[in-house]
Design an enzyme around this catalytic site. Structure first.
Site, PDB file in Angstrom:
ATOM      1  N   PHE A 147      77.513  85.426  35.248  1.00  0.00           N
ATOM      2  CA  PHE A 147      76.942  86.938  35.414  1.00  0.00           C
ATOM      3  C   PHE A 147      75.426  86.535  34.809  1.00  0.00           C
ATOM      4  O   PHE A 147      75.388  86.210  33.598  1.00  0.00           O
ATOM      5  CB  PHE A 147      77.584  88.081  34.552  1.00  0.00           C
ATOM      6  CG  PHE A 147      76.693  89.213  34.696  1.00  0.00           C
ATOM      7  CD1 PHE A 147      76.894  90.082  35.563  1.00  0.00           C
ATOM      8  CD2 PHE A 147      75.903  89.714  33.739  1.00  0.00           C
ATOM      9  CE1 PHE A 147      76.372  91.196  35.826  1.00  0.00           C
ATOM     10  CE2 PHE A 147      74.908  90.855  33.950  1.00  0.00           C
ATOM     11  CZ  PHE A 147      75.220  91.704  34.728  1.00  0.00           C
ATOM     12  N   ASP A 234      71.317  80.555  29.447  1.00  0.00           N
ATOM     13  CA  ASP A 234      71.311  82.254  29.547  1.00  0.00           C
ATOM     14  C   ASP A 234      71.971  82.609  27.931  1.00  0.00           C
ATOM     15  O   ASP A 234      73.363  82.738  28.126  1.00  0.00           O
ATOM     16  CB  ASP A 234      71.808  82.536  30.749  1.00  0.00           C
ATOM     17  CG  ASP A 234      71.889  84.393  30.764  1.00  0.00           C
ATOM     18  OD1 ASP A 234      71.529  84.895  29.801  1.00  0.00           O
ATOM     19  OD2 ASP A 234      72.167  84.744  31.722  1.00  0.00           O
ATOM     20  N   LYS A 275      68.672  91.374  25.497  1.00  0.00           N
ATOM     21  CA  LYS A 275      69.625  92.403  24.817  1.00  0.00           C
ATOM     22  C   LYS A 275      69.305  92.480  23.527  1.00  0.00           C
ATOM     23  O   LYS A 275      68.461  93.334  23.157  1.00  0.00           O
ATOM     24  CB  LYS A 275      71.218  91.750  25.016  1.00  0.00           C
ATOM     25  CG  LYS A 275      71.558  92.062  26.433  1.00  0.00           C
ATOM     26  CD  LYS A 275      73.034  92.032  26.667  1.00  0.00           C
ATOM     27  CE  LYS A 275      73.314  92.488  28.111  1.00  0.00           C
ATOM     28  NZ  LYS A 275      74.002  91.628  29.004  1.00  0.00           N
TER      29      LYS A 275
HETATM   30  C1  LIG Z   1      73.302  91.398  30.282  1.00  0.00           C
HETATM   31  C2  LIG Z   1      73.255  89.955  30.893  1.00  0.00           C
HETATM   32  C3  LIG Z   1      72.134  89.693  31.788  1.00  0.00           C
HETATM   33  C4  LIG Z   1      71.185  90.781  32.438  1.00  0.00           C
HETATM   34  O1  LIG Z   1      70.485  91.625  31.452  1.00  0.00           O
HETATM   35  P1  LIG Z   1      69.885  92.931  31.933  1.00  0.00           P
HETATM   36  O2  LIG Z   1      69.057  93.231  30.647  1.00  0.00           O
HETATM   37  O3  LIG Z   1      71.021  93.742  32.464  1.00  0.00           O
HETATM   38  O4  LIG Z   1      68.889  92.831  32.895  1.00  0.00           O
HETATM   39  C5  LIG Z   1      72.124  88.352  32.191  1.00  0.00           C
HETATM   40  N1  LIG Z   1      72.640  87.438  31.565  1.00  0.00           N
HETATM   41  C6  LIG Z   1      73.855  87.788  30.895  1.00  0.00           C
HETATM   42  C7  LIG Z   1      74.436  86.510  30.257  1.00  0.00           C
HETATM   43  C8  LIG Z   1      74.278  88.843  30.441  1.00  0.00           C
HETATM   44  O5  LIG Z   1      74.848  89.232  29.684  1.00  0.00           O
END
Ligand SMILES: *Cc1c(COP(=O)(O)O)cnc(C)c1O
Length: 429
Positions: A147, A234, A275
């Site tokens: 994700f 990420d 986040k």
């Molecule tokens: C939440 C998340 C995203 C996307 O972030 P948004 O602010 O919702 O666009 C990307 N990568 C990971 C691992 C996430 O948990």
């Protein structure tokens, strides 16, 4: 306020969303109107422990006084200049965050998906300009069940049919391999000189808190190095204290800032944050890299109207200060151990849960039922009735990720709520 009117109140808000908002989420039937630290309150005044923390965006707790104060002060001073001009907050923020995480440079954006897009763009451009891959031939390796956000490019390499179906045509140039499978990764690199990078979540959060084997990340980094490809981490969900280290790629190091403990730290070529960089207050995301990589970005090649705005920059700086000053990383590590121990004891007493896994305060329990069953959802509804908010992910998995400002006593109270709810839960026929 009586129960009946408060119920009607909640239902009214739910109806408004149903009627006027796109149905792109399926929320638990709880309408929140206030938050403080580890708590949120619904419109009838009922208090809950928040065990989602807005998908780890409120690691510092709801409405943290220092973050709110920063927001207020900067909002009254200067909020947005665009990058057409300099402002007096962006530079200090860039110095602060690059020193904090140990990189030469940062590229500030707003949301997580934008930061992932930014990393993909930097990686491709680096591949053509530095690695010498023929233009438009670059490939990026991603993992099954990943994700990384919701843009058209990112969903092009999603494994989730709901996220992907009917949003094509898709962006090319991604190779998907099984998570936590080093042989599969090595195999795709064989005879492929066009791979410019590997994009990985150190723990797959949305997939259900999938923790890879001890040496997985280290080996991903090693394979990248051997093949001159960029290791892109990420850490949007795992970073900033959540897993009991500052970054999940820090392994077992507990220091509250950047260090290069050779034994555990694996430095990514591109670090992606989002986040909790917001402190739960104002969206801020970022990509960090050293000069040989970041220098492929030149004026006009990438940008964002709001990226690097003084309000966001100031909030992000305070958000990082709070993590360090309140030792939230160390707290996440300590409480995470207690949480998993309590859940393991609970598993011995019930057939309903078969597994607990996670790191720091990013944990999940696996419900002993089919992913298509409503059991995990029904348990979350029962948990909310007992004063704790959590959300199922991937059907039969419940993620537990409270704000990192929780204390030990509160955590035990939460474990009591979970235990009581699970032991009293009657599975629907
Ligand atoms: C939440 C998340 C995203 C996307 O972030 P948004 O602010 O919702 O666009 C990307 N990568 C990971 C691992 C996430 O948990």
């Amino acid at each position: 306020m009586t129960t009946s009117t408060s119920k009607k109140n909640s239902q009214e808000y739910i109806n408004l969303e149903n009627q006027h908002g796109a149905h792109n989420y399926h929320p638990l039937p709880v309408v929140l109107s206030k938050g403080e630290g580890v708590y949120v309150w619904d419109v009838s005044g009922k208090r809950y422990y928040d065990f989602l923390s807005a998908y780890s965006a409120v690691n510092q707790g709801h409405c943290h006084p220092r973050i709110v104060e920063t927001l207020k002060q900067q909002a009254e001073t200067l909020t947005l200049t665009s990058r057409a001009f300099y402002n007096d907050v962006l530079g200090p923020f860039e110095k602060y965050i690059t020193e904090y995480f140990g990189f030469d440079k940062v590229l500030p954006m707003n949301t997580g998906a934008e930061a992932v897009e930014t990393a993909i763009k930097i990686c491709r451009k680096w591949g053509y300009e530095k690695k010498g891959v023929e233009e438009n031939k670059g490939q990026i390796v991603v993992f099954d069940q990943n994700f990384h956000g919701r843009t058209t490019t990112i969903i092009s390499f999603s494994s989730d049919p709901d996220a992907k179906r009917n949003f094509g045509p898709y962006t090319h140039g991604f190779i998907k391999v099984t998570y936590n499978d080093l042989d599969a990764l090595k195999e795709v690199f064989e005879d492929n000189k066009n791979i410019v990078g590997v994009l990985v979540e150190p723990i797959q959060g949305e997939a259900g808190v999938m923790v890879p084997g001890e040496s997985f990340l280290k080996n991903v980094a090693k394979i990248c190095k051997e093949h001159n490809a960029l290791f892109m981490a990420d850490e949007i969900q795992t970073g900033i204290g959540r897993t009991g280290s500052l970054l999940a790629v820090c392994g077992n190091c507990t220091c509250s800032g950047h260090c290069e403990q050779q034994s555990t730290y694996i430095k990514p070529d591109l670090l992606i944050l989002g986040k909790a960089l917001s402190g739960g207050g104002y969206p801020v995301s970022a990509v960090l890299a050293d000069n040989p990589i970041m220098e492929v970005i030149t004026p006009g090649t990438h940008g964002s109207t709001f990226g690097g705005n003084p309000l966001g920059a100031k909030v992000a700086m305070t958000a990082l200060e709070v993590i360090r000053d309140e030792k939230l990383t160390q707290n996440a590590r300590k409480l995470g151990k207690i949480f998993r121990t309590r859940m393991e004891k609970l598993i011995e007493k019930t057939e309903l849960i078969c597994l607990v896994r996670g790191k720091g305060l990013l944990n999940a329990i696996v419900i002993n039922d089919h992913p298509d069953s409503s059991t995990a959802w029904d348990i979350c509804v029962a948990l909310s009735e007992n004063g704790l908010l959590a959300k199922p992910t991937h059907g039969n998995i419940i993620r537990f990720a409270p704000p990192l400002v929780m204390d030990e006593e509160q955590l035990h109270e939460c474990c009591d709520i979970i235990e009581k709810t699970i032991l009293n839960f009657k599975q629907k026929a």
